[in-house]
Structure formats: structure tokens, C-alpha cells
Design a protein around this motif. Structure first.
Motif, PDB file in Angstrom:
ATOM      1  N   ASP A 162       0.825  -1.212   0.000  1.00 56.33           N
ATOM      2  CA  ASP A 162       0.000   0.000   0.000  1.00 56.33           C
ATOM      3  C   ASP A 162       0.856   1.258   0.000  1.00 56.33           C
ATOM      4  OD1 ASP A 162      -2.289  -1.525  -0.026  1.00 56.33           O
ATOM      5  OD2 ASP A 162      -2.678  -1.335   2.126  1.00 56.33           O
ATOM      6  N   ALA A 163       1.974   1.223   0.734  1.00 59.68           N
ATOM      7  CA  ALA A 163       2.845   2.397   0.793  1.00 59.68           C
ATOM      8  C   ALA A 163       3.499   2.664  -0.558  1.00 59.68           C
ATOM      9  CB  ALA A 163       3.909   2.211   1.872  1.00 59.68           C
ATOM     10  N   VAL A 164       3.888   1.602  -1.282  1.00 58.06           N
ATOM     11  CA  VAL A 164       4.452   1.779  -2.626  1.00 58.06           C
ATOM     12  C   VAL A 164       3.388   2.356  -3.554  1.00 58.06           C
ATOM     13  CG1 VAL A 164       5.383   0.595  -4.646  1.00 58.06           C
ATOM     14  CG2 VAL A 164       6.206   0.005  -2.367  1.00 58.06           C
ATOM     15  N   ARG A 165       2.170   1.880  -3.436  1.00 64.17           N
ATOM     16  CA  ARG A 165       1.081   2.416  -4.244  1.00 64.17           C
ATOM     17  C   ARG A 165       0.872   3.891  -3.921  1.00 64.17           C
ATOM     18  NH1 ARG A 165      -3.827   5.265  -4.496  1.00 64.17           N
ATOM     19  NH2 ARG A 165      -4.975   4.532  -6.310  1.00 64.17           N
ATOM     20  N   ASP A 166       0.929   4.253  -2.639  1.00 60.25           N
ATOM     21  CA  ASP A 166       0.800   5.663  -2.243  1.00 60.25           C
ATOM     22  C   ASP A 166       1.928   6.510  -2.833  1.00 60.25           C
ATOM     23  OD1 ASP A 166      -1.456   5.032  -0.780  1.00 60.25           O
ATOM     24  OD2 ASP A 166      -0.423   4.977   1.154  1.00 60.25           O
ATOM     25  N   LEU A 167       3.132   5.937  -2.881  1.00 57.72           N
ATOM     26  CA  LEU A 167       4.262   6.669  -3.465  1.00 57.72           C
ATOM     27  C   LEU A 167       4.021   6.927  -4.948  1.00 57.72           C
ATOM     28  CD1 LEU A 167       7.174   7.795  -3.482  1.00 57.72           C
ATOM     29  CD2 LEU A 167       7.949   5.442  -3.921  1.00 57.72           C
ATOM     30  N   VAL A 168       3.611   5.899  -5.679  1.00 54.83           N
ATOM     31  CA  VAL A 168       3.383   6.076  -7.116  1.00 54.83           C
ATOM     32  C   VAL A 168       2.260   7.076  -7.355  1.00 54.83           C
ATOM     33  CG1 VAL A 168       2.655   4.915  -9.240  1.00 54.83           C
ATOM     34  CG2 VAL A 168       4.320   3.822  -7.723  1.00 54.83           C
ATOM     35  N   ALA A 169       1.205   7.029  -6.559  1.00 52.16           N
ATOM     36  CA  ALA A 169       0.118   8.007  -6.683  1.00 52.16           C
ATOM     37  C   ALA A 169       0.642   9.416  -6.429  1.00 52.16           C
ATOM     38  CB  ALA A 169      -1.005   7.673  -5.700  1.00 52.16           C
ATOM     39  N   HIS A 170       1.500   9.556  -5.434  1.00 56.73           N
ATOM     40  CA  HIS A 170       2.102  10.846  -5.097  1.00 56.73           C
ATOM     41  C   HIS A 170       2.952  11.363  -6.261  1.00 56.73           C
ATOM     42  CE1 HIS A 170       4.179  13.905  -2.720  1.00 56.73           C
ATOM     43  NE2 HIS A 170       5.343  13.315  -2.974  1.00 56.73           N
ATOM     44  N   LEU A 171       3.771  10.487  -6.835  1.00 57.21           N
ATOM     45  CA  LEU A 171       4.635  10.886  -7.955  1.00 57.21           C
ATOM     46  C   LEU A 171       3.806  11.243  -9.184  1.00 57.21           C
ATOM     47  CD1 LEU A 171       7.368   8.119  -7.535  1.00 57.21           C
ATOM     48  CD2 LEU A 171       7.563  10.540  -6.903  1.00 57.21           C
ATOM     49  N   HIS A 172       2.753  10.472  -9.425  1.00 54.20           N
ATOM     50  CA  HIS A 172       1.877  10.739 -10.563  1.00 54.20           C
ATOM     51  C   HIS A 172       1.211  12.108 -10.402  1.00 54.20           C
ATOM     52  CE1 HIS A 172      -1.669  10.273 -13.229  1.00 54.20           C
ATOM     53  NE2 HIS A 172      -0.870   9.496 -13.937  1.00 54.20           N
ATOM     54  N   ALA A 173       0.766  12.420  -9.186  1.00 53.66           N
ATOM     55  CA  ALA A 173       0.112  13.703  -8.933  1.00 53.66           C
ATOM     56  C   ALA A 173       1.078  14.872  -9.120  1.00 53.66           C
ATOM     57  CB  ALA A 173      -0.453  13.731  -7.520  1.00 53.66           C
ATOM     58  N   LEU A 174       2.375  14.616  -8.914  1.00 52.50           N
ATOM     59  CA  LEU A 174       3.384  15.654  -9.118  1.00 52.50           C
ATOM     60  C   LEU A 174       3.775  15.803 -10.589  1.00 52.50           C
ATOM     61  CD1 LEU A 174       5.734  14.899  -6.064  1.00 52.50           C
ATOM     62  CD2 LEU A 174       4.240  16.908  -6.345  1.00 52.50           C
ATOM     63  N   GLY A 175       3.216  14.947 -11.452  1.00 48.71           N
ATOM     64  CA  GLY A 175       3.467  15.055 -12.887  1.00 48.71           C
ATOM     65  C   GLY A 175       4.537  14.133 -13.421  1.00 48.71           C
ATOM     66  N   HIS A 176       5.077  13.237 -12.599  1.00 47.12           N
ATOM     67  CA  HIS A 176       6.121  12.318 -13.053  1.00 47.12           C
ATOM     68  C   HIS A 176       5.501  11.142 -13.812  1.00 47.12           C
ATOM     69  CE1 HIS A 176       9.059  14.532 -10.781  1.00 47.12           C
ATOM     70  NE2 HIS A 176       8.431  14.315  -9.639  1.00 47.12           N
ATOM     71  N   ARG A 177       6.115  10.770 -14.922  1.00 53.65           N
ATOM     72  CA  ARG A 177       5.599   9.676 -15.733  1.00 53.65           C
ATOM     73  C   ARG A 177       6.664   8.619 -16.051  1.00 53.65           C
ATOM     74  NH1 ARG A 177       2.042  12.020 -13.970  1.00 53.65           N
ATOM     75  NH2 ARG A 177       0.148  12.868 -14.969  1.00 53.65           N
ATOM     76  N   ARG A 178       7.932   8.964 -15.923  1.00 50.10           N
ATOM     77  CA  ARG A 178       9.011   8.034 -16.245  1.00 50.10           C
ATOM     78  C   ARG A 178       9.695   7.634 -14.929  1.00 50.10           C
ATOM     79  NH1 ARG A 178      10.631   7.828 -21.350  1.00 50.10           N
ATOM     80  NH2 ARG A 178      12.835   7.612 -20.821  1.00 50.10           N
ATOM     81  N   LEU A 179       9.259   6.501 -14.381  1.00 50.56           N
ATOM     82  CA  LEU A 179       9.697   6.067 -13.056  1.00 50.56           C
ATOM     83  C   LEU A 179      10.540   4.803 -13.171  1.00 50.56           C
ATOM     84  CD1 LEU A 179       7.236   7.963 -12.535  1.00 50.56           C
ATOM     85  CD2 LEU A 179       6.626   6.475 -10.622  1.00 50.56           C
ATOM     86  N   ALA A 180      11.718   4.840 -12.548  1.00 51.70           N
ATOM     87  CA  ALA A 180      12.634   3.698 -12.573  1.00 51.70           C
ATOM     88  C   ALA A 180      12.873   3.203 -11.151  1.00 51.70           C
ATOM     89  CB  ALA A 180      13.959   4.096 -13.214  1.00 51.70           C
ATOM     90  N   ILE A 181      13.323   1.954 -11.038  1.00 54.77           N
ATOM     91  CA  ILE A 181      13.570   1.365  -9.718  1.00 54.77           C
ATOM     92  C   ILE A 181      14.940   0.720  -9.647  1.00 54.77           C
ATOM     93  CG2 ILE A 181      12.375  -0.779 -10.371  1.00 54.77           C
ATOM     94  CD1 ILE A 181      11.557  -1.045  -7.383  1.00 54.77           C
TER      95      ILE A 181
END
Length: 335
Positions: A162-181
Motif C-alpha cells: 500500500d505504501a508503494v502504491r501511495d508513493l506512485v500516486a504521489h509521484l503521478h500527482a506531481l506530474g512524473h511519468r518516467r519512473l525507474a527502480i
């Protein structure tokens, strides 16, 4: 001569509660403490660790084989394990595997030879023969943080999905689309599960995780730096680098700065496993925090339950997202 079981029966509490009272554990209620101390006085009970060991074949000693004592997450975990064990009348002997299966096996063998009562392990791999033999030998054992699938040993761990999902939602809301791990070792359960949680969350938000945006690390800082260098050399580098542990995040930040780039102006950075240092970096790092202290305490309680013959279930705790300013959050953002 009265035993600790006699005291527990006389006071109407468990043996573990008597141990907590005798070791001045703060979690015991005042009325319970008074009942236990009254029973101790009335029965004339005197704890004697050596005599108890001879009578019961117990040493009141637990073993902890930890993946990397230099990692702040595991250092805090070890501290909480030691504190809780001491409060319950046990000592802890710690072995540092340094993320090496051979060292892990060395410590497991040494601790079992020393007649420990039980063993806590954060496995460094998918299960060496010695680790599997130890798990099946009858020695009370609990896996903490990581585990070995298919082995019937209780696990005390954190679920970060759930916390990883919250992080991705947070990044998406900030306008980030190219996410690497920067991923952890695929041989570890935490390494695999954090990648899968990240991939699943990206899919939910309509984002892909191309092969070029997955880098294999080893939970050490140098691997974070190496993988980040590969990401930054791509024709189209990622907007965000998510490191699957704190040391790899620090390595990633080193590489970004070594190239004269800025976080988050040129590339954003987030981490799994929050540590106190992250509030002091520039910028402070957005991270997923585990309840590390409770993880260690719960692991000790589960292991002592097994040592003392009680039924033990696995324990799953929840991680949480802590937002700061390393992903382009507005100035003045608070966790």
C-alpha cells in the motif's frame, strides 16, 4: 524452591508477564506488576539464570542473524530486538551476514552450537541447505523482515504494498511519468516484492516499467550508484529513481551529485526504508517508512512464544509513505 511458573500461577498471569515484571518492562500495568511482586514475595522466589539453565536445558539466550548491521534499518532492528529480549529476561547474540549466504551459514552454525534457545534470521538468500536444515531441526526459529517461501517458520514482516502504491500516486500527482527502480536482490523476498508492488502500482496509473528502468542492486550503496549511472546514461533518463532500500538511495544521490545534477530539479529520488538521516539531506528524501522498532519487538515476542511452547502466528505490519522534498514537492511540504 518456587519456580517462575509457580509465581505466574499464584499471580494469575503468564510466565512472560512475570519475566516482564522482573525485568522492569514498561508495558506491564501497575496492578499486574503489584500482583506479580506480591507473589514473588509470598513464595520467596529468587531468579537464578544458571540454575534455571541446568534444570530446563535453556540458556535464556536468543540468536539474531542480521543481513547487514551497517544498514541503518537493520541496526535499528537489532537494537529493538535486544531491548525487548532483555526486558523479557533473555540475552541476544548477534551475527552479521553482510548480505553473504556463506557468512549467514557460519553464524547459524555457530549460534546453534552455542545452544541458543531460539533463532531470529533475516535470510540473505532463497534458502541455503544449512538454513533449511536449521529451520527443520526443531530449533525454535522466526524469520524477520525477509523469509524463505515453502519453509514452515513464522514470519514477522512489513507489507509495503500500500505504501508503494501511495508513493506512485504521489509521484503521478506531481506530474512524473518516467519512473525507474533500483531493485534489491531477486533472491530475497523483499527484493522481489518491492519490484512487483512498484510494477503493479505503475500499471494502475497507466504507466509502464520498461526493462531499461529496472536495475538490479544488492541493498548496498555502491550498487545504487552503479544502477543510477546506467539510468542517467539512457537517451531518455527517468524522471524519478526509486531505490528499494536506504543505502542504495544514498548511492543514487552520490551519483546524481557527482554528475553535477540536482535533486529534484534534474531527477527526483525516493527510497524504501526511511532513516533519520533523510531529514538532513538536501533536499530531505521522500521515503517509505517501516515500523522498525515494533518489527523487532514483535519478532522477539513471537520467538519466545515458540521457545516456551506456545502457538505462534506470523505477524504482518504496515509501512507508510513519508513525503518530503526530493520528488519536487512544493516548498514547505511537511511529512
Amino acid at each position: 524452591m518456587a519456580s517462575i511458573k509457580d509465581v505466574a500461577h499464584h499471580a494469575g498471569v503468564s510466565v512472560a508477564t512475570v519475566s516482564r515484571v522482573l525485568n522492569d518492562h514498561p508495558s506491564v500495568r501497575a496492578d499486574t506488576r503489584d500482583r506479580v511482586l506480591t507473589a514473588v514475595a509470598e513464595l520467596g522466589y529468587r531468579p537464578n539464570a544458571v540454575a534455571r539453565s541446568l534444570r530446563t536445558d535453556q540458556t535464556r539466550t536468543l540468536g539474531l542473524v542480521i543481513s547487514d548491521v551497517l544498514n541503518p534499518f537493520f541496526a535499528e532492528l537489532a537494537r529493538s530486538v535486544e531491548d525487548e529480549a532483555r526486558a523479557l529476561g533473555y540475552s541476544v547474540v548477534i551475527g552479521n551476514a553482510d548480505e553473504r549466504p556463506d557468512l549467514q551459514d557460519h553464524h547459524v552454525r555457530t549460534l546453534m552450537d552455542r545452544r541458543i534457545d531460539g533463532l531470529l534470521v533475516t535470510p540473505t538468500d532463497g534458502g541455503s541447505p544449512l538454513m533449511l536444515d536449521a529451520a527443520r531441526s526443531g530449533t525454535p526459529m522466526v524469520f524477520v523482515d525477509r523469509w524463505i517461501k515453502g519453509v514452515d517458520v513464522p514470519v514477522v514482516r512489513t507489507d509495503g504494498t500500500d505504501a508503494v502504491r501511495d508513493l506512485v500516486a504521489h509521484l503521478h500527482a506531481l506530474g512524473h511519468r518516467r519512473l525507474a527502480i533500483v531493485a534489491g536482490p531477486a533472491a530475497t523476498t523483499t527484493g522481489r516484492e518491492r519490484v512487483e508492488a512498484f510494477r503493479s502500482a505503475l500499471h494502475e496509473f497507466g504507466l509502464a516499467l520498461p526493462a531499461d528502468f529496472i536495475g538490479q542492486g544488492d541493498f548496498q550503496a555502491e550498487s545504487g550508484r552503479r544502477v543510477t549511472a546506467r539510468f542517467l546514461d539512457l537517451p531518455e533518463p527517468p524522471d524519478v529513481i526509486f531505490a528499494a532500500d536506504n543505502l542504495m538511495a544514498l548511492g543514487a544521490m552520490d551519483e546524481i551529485r557527482a554528475r553535477g545534477l540536482r535533486v529534484p530539479g534534474d531527477v527526483a529520488l525516493a527510497a524504501f526504508d526511511d532513516i533519520p538521516w533523510f531529514v538532513h539531506t538536501d533536499p530531505p528524501i521522500t521515503a517509505i517508512a517501516q515500523p522498525t522498532g515494533e518489527l523487532g519487538r514483535a519478532a522477539v515476542r513471537a520467538l519466545i512464544d515458540r521457545v516456551e511452547g506456545r502457538t505462534t502466528d506470523s505477524v504482518i505490519l504496515s509501512a507508510r509513505l513519508v513525503t518530503r522534498r526530493s520528488c519536487g514537492e512544493p516548498e514547505g511540504s511537511k511529512p
